[in-house]
Design a protein around this motif. Structure first.
Motif, PDB file in Angstrom:
ATOM      1  N   THR A 181     -34.498 140.585 -37.405  1.00 22.72           N
ATOM      2  CA  THR A 181     -34.935 141.966 -37.176  1.00 22.72           C
ATOM      3  C   THR A 181     -34.659 142.817 -38.404  1.00 22.72           C
ATOM      4  O   THR A 181     -35.526 143.601 -38.847  1.00 22.72           O
ATOM      5  CB  THR A 181     -34.223 142.560 -35.951  1.00 22.72           C
ATOM      6  OG1 THR A 181     -34.586 141.803 -34.795  1.00 22.72           O
ATOM      7  CG2 THR A 181     -34.592 144.016 -35.764  1.00 22.72           C
ATOM      8  N   ASP A 182     -33.445 142.669 -38.977  1.00 19.72           N
ATOM      9  CA  ASP A 182     -33.095 143.454 -40.157  1.00 19.72           C
ATOM     10  C   ASP A 182     -33.936 143.068 -41.361  1.00 19.72           C
ATOM     11  O   ASP A 182     -34.061 143.847 -42.311  1.00 19.72           O
ATOM     12  CB  ASP A 182     -31.613 143.281 -40.480  1.00 19.72           C
ATOM     13  CG  ASP A 182     -30.713 143.968 -39.456  1.00 19.72           C
ATOM     14  OD1 ASP A 182     -31.247 144.738 -38.635  1.00 19.72           O
ATOM     15  OD2 ASP A 182     -29.478 143.733 -39.470  1.00 19.72           O
ATOM     16  N   ARG A 183     -34.525 141.889 -41.326  1.00 20.28           N
ATOM     17  CA  ARG A 183     -35.431 141.477 -42.410  1.00 20.28           C
ATOM     18  C   ARG A 183     -36.868 141.907 -42.124  1.00 20.28           C
ATOM     19  O   ARG A 183     -37.766 141.614 -42.904  1.00 20.28           O
ATOM     20  CB  ARG A 183     -35.370 139.958 -42.593  1.00 20.28           C
ATOM     21  CG  ARG A 183     -34.079 139.453 -43.217  1.00 20.28           C
ATOM     22  CD  ARG A 183     -34.072 137.933 -43.325  1.00 20.28           C
ATOM     23  NE  ARG A 183     -35.211 137.437 -44.097  1.00 20.28           N
ATOM     24  CZ  ARG A 183     -35.254 137.339 -45.432  1.00 20.28           C
ATOM     25  NH1 ARG A 183     -34.211 137.754 -46.151  1.00 20.28           N
ATOM     26  NH2 ARG A 183     -36.327 136.872 -46.047  1.00 20.28           N
ATOM     27  N   GLY A 184     -37.100 142.563 -40.996  1.00 18.90           N
ATOM     28  CA  GLY A 184     -38.431 143.081 -40.689  1.00 18.90           C
ATOM     29  C   GLY A 184     -39.333 142.105 -39.981  1.00 18.90           C
ATOM     30  O   GLY A 184     -40.550 142.333 -39.891  1.00 18.90           O
ATOM     31  N   ARG A 185     -38.790 141.027 -39.456  1.00 20.95           N
ATOM     32  CA  ARG A 185     -39.619 140.039 -38.779  1.00 20.95           C
ATOM     33  C   ARG A 185     -39.907 140.494 -37.352  1.00 20.95           C
ATOM     34  O   ARG A 185     -39.028 140.952 -36.628  1.00 20.95           O
ATOM     35  CB  ARG A 185     -38.895 138.688 -38.754  1.00 20.95           C
ATOM     36  CG  ARG A 185     -39.612 137.578 -38.020  1.00 20.95           C
ATOM     37  CD  ARG A 185     -40.964 137.240 -38.610  1.00 20.95           C
ATOM     38  NE  ARG A 185     -40.889 137.026 -40.052  1.00 20.95           N
ATOM     39  CZ  ARG A 185     -41.908 137.206 -40.865  1.00 20.95           C
ATOM     40  NH1 ARG A 185     -43.076 137.630 -40.369  1.00 20.95           N
ATOM     41  NH2 ARG A 185     -41.774 137.003 -42.166  1.00 20.95           N
ATOM     42  N   ALA A 186     -41.160 140.361 -36.940  1.00 16.44           N
ATOM     43  CA  ALA A 186     -41.570 140.770 -35.596  1.00 16.44           C
ATOM     44  C   ALA A 186     -40.847 139.931 -34.552  1.00 16.44           C
ATOM     45  O   ALA A 186     -40.739 138.707 -34.701  1.00 16.44           O
ATOM     46  CB  ALA A 186     -43.074 140.613 -35.438  1.00 16.44           C
ATOM     47  N   PRO A 187     -40.339 140.560 -33.463  1.00 16.29           N
ATOM     48  CA  PRO A 187     -39.602 139.816 -32.426  1.00 16.29           C
ATOM     49  C   PRO A 187     -40.383 138.653 -31.853  1.00 16.29           C
ATOM     50  O   PRO A 187     -39.798 137.646 -31.434  1.00 16.29           O
ATOM     51  CB  PRO A 187     -39.324 140.885 -31.371  1.00 16.29           C
ATOM     52  CG  PRO A 187     -39.311 142.180 -32.132  1.00 16.29           C
ATOM     53  CD  PRO A 187     -40.348 142.021 -33.211  1.00 16.29           C
ATOM     54  N   ALA A 188     -41.707 138.729 -31.850  1.00 16.28           N
ATOM     55  CA  ALA A 188     -42.501 137.656 -31.255  1.00 16.28           C
ATOM     56  C   ALA A 188     -42.335 136.334 -31.992  1.00 16.28           C
ATOM     57  O   ALA A 188     -42.566 135.261 -31.422  1.00 16.28           O
ATOM     58  CB  ALA A 188     -43.974 138.071 -31.237  1.00 16.28           C
ATOM     59  N   LEU A 189     -41.974 136.406 -33.282  1.00 18.14           N
ATOM     60  CA  LEU A 189     -41.830 135.188 -34.077  1.00 18.14           C
ATOM     61  C   LEU A 189     -40.380 134.692 -34.150  1.00 18.14           C
ATOM     62  O   LEU A 189     -40.114 133.646 -34.744  1.00 18.14           O
ATOM     63  CB  LEU A 189     -42.357 135.412 -35.498  1.00 18.14           C
ATOM     64  CG  LEU A 189     -43.867 135.697 -35.620  1.00 18.14           C
ATOM     65  CD1 LEU A 189     -44.232 135.975 -37.069  1.00 18.14           C
ATOM     66  CD2 LEU A 189     -44.654 134.506 -35.084  1.00 18.14           C
ATOM     67  N   HIS A 190     -39.429 135.476 -33.595  1.00 19.50           N
ATOM     68  CA  HIS A 190     -38.013 135.100 -33.710  1.00 19.50           C
ATOM     69  C   HIS A 190     -37.740 133.722 -33.133  1.00 19.50           C
ATOM     70  O   HIS A 190     -37.076 132.878 -33.754  1.00 19.50           O
ATOM     71  CB  HIS A 190     -37.136 136.133 -33.001  1.00 19.50           C
ATOM     72  CG  HIS A 190     -37.015 137.421 -33.753  1.00 19.50           C
ATOM     73  ND1 HIS A 190     -36.108 138.391 -33.419  1.00 19.50           N
ATOM     74  CD2 HIS A 190     -37.703 137.905 -34.826  1.00 19.50           C
ATOM     75  CE1 HIS A 190     -36.234 139.416 -34.250  1.00 19.50           C
ATOM     76  NE2 HIS A 190     -37.210 139.142 -35.104  1.00 19.50           N
ATOM     77  N   SER A 191     -38.219 133.494 -31.925  1.00 20.73           N
ATOM     78  CA  SER A 191     -37.869 132.266 -31.221  1.00 20.73           C
ATOM     79  C   SER A 191     -38.285 131.032 -32.010  1.00 20.73           C
ATOM     80  O   SER A 191     -37.518 130.061 -32.136  1.00 20.73           O
ATOM     81  CB  SER A 191     -38.516 132.256 -29.836  1.00 20.73           C
ATOM     82  OG  SER A 191     -38.178 131.077 -29.145  1.00 20.73           O
ATOM     83  N   GLN A 192     -39.469 131.062 -32.588  1.00 23.22           N
ATOM     84  CA  GLN A 192     -39.962 129.907 -33.336  1.00 23.22           C
ATOM     85  C   GLN A 192     -39.104 129.650 -34.575  1.00 23.22           C
ATOM     86  O   GLN A 192     -38.702 128.500 -34.837  1.00 23.22           O
ATOM     87  CB  GLN A 192     -41.421 130.143 -33.736  1.00 23.22           C
ATOM     88  CG  GLN A 192     -42.047 128.952 -34.461  1.00 23.22           C
ATOM     89  CD  GLN A 192     -43.499 129.223 -34.811  1.00 23.22           C
ATOM     90  OE1 GLN A 192     -43.960 130.346 -34.698  1.00 23.22           O
ATOM     91  NE2 GLN A 192     -44.203 128.184 -35.228  1.00 23.22           N
ATOM     92  N   ILE A 193     -38.804 130.702 -35.325  1.00 22.19           N
ATOM     93  CA  ILE A 193     -38.020 130.526 -36.550  1.00 22.19           C
ATOM     94  C   ILE A 193     -36.584 130.086 -36.216  1.00 22.19           C
ATOM     95  O   ILE A 193     -36.007 129.221 -36.876  1.00 22.19           O
ATOM     96  CB  ILE A 193     -38.013 131.825 -37.374  1.00 22.19           C
ATOM     97  CG1 ILE A 193     -39.441 132.157 -37.842  1.00 22.19           C
ATOM     98  CG2 ILE A 193     -37.084 131.714 -38.571  1.00 22.19           C
ATOM     99  CD1 ILE A 193     -39.567 133.502 -38.532  1.00 22.19           C
ATOM    100  N   ILE A 194     -36.014 130.675 -35.175  1.00 19.19           N
ATOM    101  CA  ILE A 194     -34.642 130.330 -34.797  1.00 19.19           C
ATOM    102  C   ILE A 194     -34.562 128.881 -34.334  1.00 19.19           C
ATOM    103  O   ILE A 194     -33.622 128.153 -34.664  1.00 19.19           O
ATOM    104  CB  ILE A 194     -34.119 131.294 -33.700  1.00 19.19           C
ATOM    105  CG1 ILE A 194     -33.956 132.707 -34.287  1.00 19.19           C
ATOM    106  CG2 ILE A 194     -32.794 130.795 -33.125  1.00 19.19           C
ATOM    107  CD1 ILE A 194     -33.663 133.763 -33.233  1.00 19.19           C
ATOM    108  N   THR A 195     -35.545 128.431 -33.602  1.00 19.90           N
ATOM    109  CA  THR A 195     -35.565 127.042 -33.132  1.00 19.90           C
ATOM    110  C   THR A 195     -35.620 126.079 -34.300  1.00 19.90           C
ATOM    111  O   THR A 195     -34.885 125.085 -34.361  1.00 19.90           O
ATOM    112  CB  THR A 195     -36.759 126.805 -32.200  1.00 19.90           C
ATOM    113  OG1 THR A 195     -36.635 127.657 -31.058  1.00 19.90           O
ATOM    114  CG2 THR A 195     -36.815 125.351 -31.763  1.00 19.90           C
TER     115      THR A 195
END
Length: 900
Positions: free
Chosen positions: A204-218
């Motif tokens: 979030t602090d890097r400006g990434r949209a929440p919708a893409l968080h799950s994929q990147i975190i996985t």
């Protein structure tokens, strides 16, 4: 900003606060690549600086920060890390004791390069210089990528870290959890991956949209570096890559980014990755040879893969350097290393790059590697030198040179404490050696490895087998030396046959008997009279010799140190052991010190100086642990077991017995016999140990006393016939040693068996000449018992009082109870067996006692620190704690105390 690291930051902040308060500490951060170790080190360094300038509690005391980063290509470059750490503070070397200053000057290249006496002297020098720097204020040492430190640097830093106490030094190391870096004795903190919440906050602090968080975190699995890189690349990371380790997936992402850069930029990055240290002048010289220049790095800097600052090129993360190097084809890598070798001005750096260039035998590279190995050896970086000699051997075109370098590498690996590597190199050399000198060295190494790691008997038999096919009268210094070593190993392993064989062969080699080996062989025949006489001559020849002493094999040196005890001359043994300990301390021979301290502890225990013996054993254990010589620890239990047996501490004796390996149980078994006797279990005392056959086990520092114990047990059981063999041995040894205490013990045993008073009286007269107070008190106890039974109560009470007083001083509770019971039976009305009130030295810890004794003798704090391998501040800390325990406030008052 750091995410999900509150607990780790708190732990590091407390470590820094302790340093500000004058207390030292160390911590190892562990974790996979990209987990955030470097970020935590950066945060701690920034916190230290910020506190010094903005925190009122810090009283304006600025924290000095020293940093070193391990570099993978330099892992074999001796002391490369230490140079990086200490170069900014080399002006402080003048304040160090001269041997320590010389050791560090040789490493930094500011003094003469010479072969140092002990590889651990460097660790002591690092300890001293860090403590000296902390005199100006708190010191923070940060070590990143510790898994890539050269071994010599790692050993020196860990030695210092384990011995810091009250200097105000904080050491934080960071290393990967899968690369084999170990730091015994240093607390560890493993960094976990980020949970979903912290990972999401980072994105979030890097400006990434929440919708893409799950994929990147996985895909990143909570690895911070992977989160950042996958986000920066906006890559979905295809599903088929998911099973790969996170570090491999991050490296793959880096390789993709590097592959998109211009060709000239990739070449400059490859030069930087191959060079490893970030030495900009060297990079520029090499790049000129390859037709590129500093301007070609601009694109890599712009994309954040590396940065250039203060004459240094630094990759943002080591994985970027690895990806750069591994992504290049072999021919390109060889060309880059060749250019770096040509451009290098440092010979060790040039040798490293020539090694990378070589794809087969290369005599030029071999000679340069051997020269680098010689320089590393001169700086006591024995592990690095061993590796370099091994590499030189693999490149040389000269078979004889290969054998010689492999043999030297094996000897240095053994000196560095790496027995398995030593054995491997020695076996390789053994197949090639065709000259006696090289063959002798190989044999010595292989025997030493066998003695340290395997069956102790194997060392002697291996040497004898090695020499078995030589012509019997072919005299050579090499063969004589190996036979002498074989006899020493045989004796230390309790193998009488090996000693006899070596003695016979050596007599044939030299045409005359060697006093040491022939003396041991005579003892194996139970000829104490001639055997001890020969050992006396050997000892006189060693101690009376002037000028430099020939280099003895380790086993022979160990035997020489114990000869005084073999001869029953406790005073000479104490003098020899004390002199050896002083020599080790003055020359910084830390690796040799534990054995000398063990022998010193044996002599102190026999002299009734139990607390001093405990202090010596404690120091030996600490040094053995700090220097990684853990096999030395198992041999230190006999002194503690003997003391515990005297004091009647059955639980402690049995704990030590359970911990002792079978090959080293003799001393502990002797303590069990004494414990049984003191507790009245005469059957166990008599049956626990069979009388040893003629040979090494019959002549140990405890064997005469144990024989006397079993004689007493046999008589008390009403089976004096079972004591005949032990009595004969006692009397034979006592006649040969001429030591008053030994003759007194033999007379006591004769009095017991014959039930006559005259030998008791003669024994007490001999005891008056001194030595072994515990044995004297036991003679008094037995004589008092005889006098009481003979209805001579007045005479009985006199000797029993003396016995009780001695037992009380020695805190020998079972023996105190027996003496008190006999006194009461002899008519003494008021008898109370009691441990005396705590004396002064009983209030001190073992290390406080050592420090106090040296301070009372007039040594300064700096001199004490050099002798005990501590920092000056730690010495003063011990004195600060000891003074109130002793009721004094200064060294002047300390000098007036009677410390026994």
């Amino acid at each position: 900003m750091l995410y999900g690291r509150a607990a780790e930051q708190d732990r590091l902040a407390r470590l820094l606060a302790e340093a500000r308060a004058g207390r030292s500490g160390a911590l190892l951060l562990r974790g996979e690549a990209g987990i955030g170790k470097t970020a935590l080190l950066d945060w701690l360094a920034g916190t230290a600086v910020a506190q010094a300038h903005g925190d009122a509690k810090s009283e304006g005391r600025e924290v000095r920060v020293l940093r070193v980063t391990g570099v993978e290509p330099e892992a074999d470059l001796a002391f490369g890390g230490l140079v990086q750490l200490l170069w900014p503070v080399q002006d402080r070397l003048n304040a160090l004791p001269e041997p320590q200053a010389d050791a560090l000057r040789a490493i930094l290249g500011t003094g003469r390069e010479q072969r140092g006496p002990d590889r651990f002297l460097t660790g002591l020098a690092v300890l001293t210089v860090l403590a000296d720097l902390a005199e100006d204020g708190p010191l923070l040492c940060l070590v990143d990528d510790a898994q890539w430190l050269d071994r010599a640097t790692a050993e020196a830093l860990l030695f210092a870290a384990r011995r810091l106490a009250a200097e105000g030094v904080a050491i934080v190391l960071a290393g990967r959890d899968d690369d084999g870096f170990t730091a015994p004795g240093i607390p560890e903190l493993t960094l976990p991956r980020l949970d979903f919440e912290d990972s999401s906050r980072l994105l979030t602090d890097r400006g990434r949209a929440p919708a893409l968080h799950s994929q990147i975190i996985t895909e990143s699995a909570g690895n911070p570096l992977a989160l950042i890189e996958f986000d920066a690349a906006r890559s979905d990371q295809p599903h088929q890559h998911a099973p790969l380790p996170v570090a491999d997936r991050v490296s793959s992402a880096f390789r993709a980014r590097i592959g998109g850069l211009p060709e000239r930029t990739r070449l400059m990055m490859l030069i930087a990755a191959a060079e490893g240290r970030g030495d900009l002048p060297l990079l520029l010289r090499a790049s000129e040879l390859l037709g590129v220049g500093i301007g070609d790095l601009a694109e890599a800097e712009r994309t954040g893969l590396l940065y250039v600052m203060d004459g240094t090129v630094t990759f943002r993360h080591p994985l970027i350097a690895s990806a750069t190097y591994q992504g290049a084809v072999l021919a390109r890598r060889i060309a880059v290393h060749r250019a770096l070798a040509e451009a290098a001005t440092d010979p060790d750096c040039r040798a490293r790059h020539l090694l990378a260039v070589a794809t087969g035998p290369d005599q030029e590279a071999a000679l340069e590697l051997a020269a680098a190995a010689g320089r590393a050896r001169g700086r006591t970086a024995y592990a690095a030198a061993s590796g370099l000699f091994g590499q030189a051997a693999r490149l040389t075109t000269d078979p004889r040179q290969r054998a010689s370098w492999l043999a030297e590498g094996a000897a240095l690996a053994l000196a560095a404490g790496h027995a398995a590597q030593a054995d491997r190199l020695a076996q390789e050399a053994d197949e090639l050696a065709d000259d006696p000198a090289t063959g002798s060295r190989i044999a010595s190494v292989r025997a030493a490895v066998a003695f340290e790691l395997g069956d102790r008997n194997e060392a002697a038999h291996w040497l004898l087998a090695r020499l078995g096919n030589a012509a019997p009268n072919a005299t050579s210094p090499e063969a004589s030396g190996l036979l002498r070593t074989a006899a020493a190993y045989g004796w230390l392993a309790g193998d009488a046959d090996a000693v006899r064989t070596a003695a016979a062969r050596l007599a044939a080699e030299e045409g005359a008997a060697d006093p040491l080996v022939e003396g041991l062989a005579r003892l194996c025949e139970d000829d104490a009279e001639h055997g001890l006489l020969l050992l006396t001559r050997f000892l006189e020849r060693r101690t009376g010799a002037s000028g430099p002493r020939d280099a003895d094999e380790q086993a022979v040196r160990m035997l020489a140190l114990t000869c005084g005890l073999l001869l029953g001359d406790d005073e000479a043994a104490l003098g020899l052991a004390s002199a050896e300990v002083r020599r080790c301390r003055s020359q910084g021979l830390i690796g040799e010190l534990p054995y000398a301290l063990d022998v010193l502890a044996q002599t102190q225990l026999l002299a009734g100086r139990h607390r001093d013996a405990e202090a010596a054993v404690t120091e030996a254990e600490e040094i053995a642990r700090d220097t990684g010589m853990r096999r030395r620890l198992v041999g230190l239990g006999a002194v503690r077991a003997r003391r515990a047996a005297i004091e009647g501490d059955a639980r402690r004796v049995r704990e030590l017995a359970d911990a002792a390996p079978p090959a080293l149980r003799t001393g502990v078994d002797c303590a069990l016999v004494l414990l049984d006797l003191g507790l009245g279990d005469f059957g166990s005392a008599l049956s626990r140990l069979d009388p040893p056959p003629p040979g090494p086990d019959r002549y140990t520092w405890l064997s005469l006393s144990t024989a006397a114990d079993q004689i007493e047990a046999a008589v008390r059981l009403g089976q004096p016939e079972r004591a005949e063999e032990a009595l004969r041995h006692c009397e034979s040894w006592a006649r040969a040693t001429r030591a008053p205490w030994a003759q007194a013990v033999a007379l006591r045993c004769r009095a017991l068996v014959d039930d006559r008073p005259e030998p008791y009286a003669q024994a007490l007269h001999l005891h008056e000449k001194g030595g072994r107070p515990f044995e004297r008190a036991r003679t008094e106890l037995l004589y008092g018992e005889w006098l009481r039974r003979a209805r001579q109560p007045n005479e009985a009470r006199n000797v029993l009082r003396s016995a009780l007083a001695s037992f009380e001083r020695l805190r020998a509770e079972p023996w105190m109870r027996r003496a008190a019971a006999e006194l009461r039976a002899a008519g003494e009305r008021r008898v109370a067996a009691r441990v005396p009130a705590e004396n002064l030295i009983d209030r001190l810890t073992p290390q406080e006692l050592q420090v106090v004794r040296l301070a009372r003798g007039g040594s300064s704090s700096r001199e004490i620190a050099a002798q005990l391998f501590l920092s000056r501040r730690t010495v003063e800390h011990h004195l600060y704690k000891a003074y109130p325990k002793l009721g004094v406030g200064s060294r002047r008052e300390l000098a007036l105390l009677d410390l026994g």
